[in-house]
Design an enzyme around this catalytic site. Structure first.
Site, short mmCIF file in Angstrom:
data_model
loop_
_atom_site.label_atom_id
_atom_site.label_comp_id
_atom_site.label_asym_id
_atom_site.label_seq_id
_atom_site.Cartn_x
_atom_site.Cartn_y
_atom_site.Cartn_z
N GLU A 1 0.48 -0.96 -0.15
CA GLU A 1 -0.19 0.03 -0.03
C GLU A 1 0.86 1.34 0.00
O GLU A 1 0.35 2.58 1.00
CB GLU A 1 -0.91 -0.04 1.20
CG GLU A 1 -1.99 -0.80 0.67
CD GLU A 1 -2.77 -1.15 2.16
OE1 GLU A 1 -3.97 -1.87 2.13
OE2 GLU A 1 -2.61 -0.81 3.04
N GLU B 1 -4.61 -8.37 -1.97
CA GLU B 1 -5.83 -8.39 -0.40
C GLU B 1 -7.23 -8.10 -0.50
O GLU B 1 -7.01 -6.61 -1.37
CB GLU B 1 -4.73 -7.47 0.37
CG GLU B 1 -5.20 -7.60 2.11
CD GLU B 1 -4.40 -6.77 2.49
OE1 GLU B 1 -3.16 -6.72 2.75
OE2 GLU B 1 -5.23 -5.80 3.25
#
Length: 560
Positions: free
Chosen positions: A217, A335
């Site tokens: 991220e 994810e």
């Protein structure tokens, strides 16, 4: 009649489109758009056409994936701390059912990674920092200090993964050696020394890694931290060179995945352009399209087809980015937990979440996603397994049924149903035929479904063009070849009907064909046996339920 909406794969001819359009008119005349009331429930007739002539795209053989995160027990959201001992560092790897739960998939993909992975230090080689456990630190990323992975624990993890037969993706620390330029923005070259020593240790001990993923991220504006796309692309070249060198005489060589973040068109395009051809094997992106776990409207979002469909833009845009800038790479969902910040309590671990989860799997596959990693295997409120007992939550069984029934070939499905009936079709896994996934989001409508095979439709449109409607329908009925198992001369299809216990959408017990899915007396996964239904019986899906339908003899040349 509601028009049939048909998304034609590339290469299909207009004549085929017209044949299906003509068919929709004939079926409307033949079956009508009758809506009836049965026992107080609205029943609507719909037609669904499965195109078995060719696959429109395909997934990896091991599409289903689950994650193991780094969060310690004191990771909390909304005055609750749902992680317990589910971290890579403290997960009870000796628990017998944890092993059984993974082995039930035969080869389950497991991605080790998460928010804290860019603070993980590997206790090997010439480590430049003290190696301590994660601890609460207000100035630290996500409120935690750097944390240590000792090689003794890495040995334990690999013995466990080897025993379960898992395919492993490991998320590497992509912030090591960088410095914070300003709040949330990190710069400088990535220091590869700790990663190089860690990979070298992994190889020297014979541990099998299917893929290494770089960072978590950090894309676009990042979540907590970000790295510029230009710098990230250069670092990927460096990491690829390390992998190629260390695995020089080893086959198969692990894949390189990146960036494990939220899709940002400009940023994703840039890292592909900078890193260049064949460096990144798969672009990984994260999806939390239901919003925060504390949202009181999670259930209504899950049951809203228009809301669910919004994320299709992300899948479509990423697919386009890959086609334009990196056709050598594939798309993975690295994810996805639905609701972020540990998931929704009493939602993400209940039956209702399977409407979101299975729809995500079907939609992702349709847009050429190769792998879909569910957050989490265990931990948070969105684990496939209960965090403390490891008992399966409903989504575990949804994942297992998908894994066993849905093959990698994705087929086009056209329907005149309302958006509340979600329909997906794949080549069946490990055998001939196709498997349908039907998801009924409506709380008041049952759908009576007339499934047709475009192979036979196309054939008889040519043969019967100049004949009457009656002649056409008689010919069509003679050639419909989707059937199921054969026993004593009777033809069957296989149905797996999923409903919640006592009709409670927030139940943690899923029913399969009316029977609760519970562990056996030996604490094994129950047999997921289908109901065998006469092929001539009408397909019906009840309100707020899910159904897999395996059609072993469906004529699908594209699946051959």
């Amino acid at each position: 009649m509601v028009p049939v909406v048909i998304d034609l794969p590339m290469g299909f001819h207009l004549s085929f489109f017209l044949s299906l359009a003509f068919l929709s008119v004939i079926l409307a005349q033949s079956t009508g758009d009758a809506t009836t009331i049965v026992n107080g429930t609205e029943v609507v007739n719909v037609t669904t056409v499965v195109n078995g002539t060719e696959v429109i795209t395909s997934t990896d053989d091991n599409f289903i994936c689950a994650t193991i995160d780094w969060w310690p027990h004191d990771k909390c959201n909304y005055n609750q701390c749902p992680w317990g001992s589910s971290s890579v560092k403290n997960l009870d790897l000796t628990h017998p059912f944890l092993t059984k739960a993974i082995q039930a998939f035969k080869r389950l993909r497991i991605r080790i990674g998460g928010s804290l992975q860019d603070q993980v230090l590997y206790d090997v080689g010439d480590l430049k920092f003290p190696c301590h456990p994660f601890r609460k630190l207000q100035s630290g990323l996500f409120g935690f200090s750097k944390g240590c992975l000792h090689m003794e624990r890495w040995d334990e993890v690999n013995r466990f993964l080897n025993k379960t037969g898992a395919l492993v993706t490991f998320g590497l620390n992509a912030l090591y050696g960088r410095h914070q330029i300003k709040w949330g923005v990190w710069g400088g070259n990535w220091d590869s020394s700790n990663t190089r020593d860690f990979i070298n240790y992994t190889i020297s001990h014979g541990y099998q890694i299917d893929s290494w993923e770089f960072g978590n991220e950090l894309s676009g504006k990042g979540i907590g931290a970000s790295v510029g796309a230009e710098q990230y692309g250069k670092d990927l070249i460096n990491l690829k060179a390390i992998i190629n060198k260390l695995y020089k005489n080893i086959r198969p060589k692990p894949l390189l995945l990146a960036p494990g973040g939220f899709y940002d068109k400009e940023w994703y395009s840039k890292i592909l352009q900078v890193s260049g051809s064949l460096v990144v094997n798969a672009l990984t992106h994260h999806i939390y399209n239901l919003g925060p776990g504390v949202d009181t409207h999670l259930v209504s979002k899950i049951l809203d087809p228009n809301y669910l469909s919004k994320v299709s833009r992300t899948f479509s845009n990423l697919k386009e980015t890959i086609q334009m800038h990196g056709p050598w790479a594939s798309a993975w969902v690295g994810e996805s937990g639905g609701a972020y910040n540990s998931g929704g309590r009493h939602v993400s671990d209940t039956f209702v979440n399977s409407f979101w989860y299975l729809d995500q799997l079907g939609m992702a596959a349709k847009y050429s996603t190769q792998v879909y990693c569910r957050q989490t295997l265990t931990g948070g409120n969105y684990g496939l397994l209960n965090t403390t007992t490891f008992m399966p939550n409903p989504d575990y069984y949804s994942a297992l049924l998908w894994h066993r029934l849905m093959g990698k070939g994705v087929l086009d499905v056209s329907t005149d149903a309302s958006p509340y009936l979600r329909s997906y079709a794949h080549c069946s896994k490990g055998r001939a035929g196709v498997t349908l996934l039907l998801i009924n989001l409506s709380n008041q409508t049952s759908f009576r479904i007339n499934v047709q095979n475009s192979v036979n439709i196309n054939l008889h449109m040519k043969e019967e063009t100049n004949n009457s409607k009656g002649s056409f329908m008689n010919g069509l009925k003679k050639t419909v070849s989707w059937v199921g198992s054969k026993s004593d001369g009777t033809l069957f299809r296989e149905e797996y009907h999923l409903t919640p216990k006592d009709g409670d959408l927030r139940s943690k017990t899923m029913l399969l064909n009316g029977m609760p899915l519970e562990l056996t007396d030996d604490e094994d996964i129950p047999s997921l046996n289908p109901a065998l239904v006469d092929v001539n019986a009408t397909i019906v899906i009840a309100p707020l339920s899910i159904k897999f339908i395996a059609l072993p003899h469906f004529d699908a040349p594209g699946c051959a």
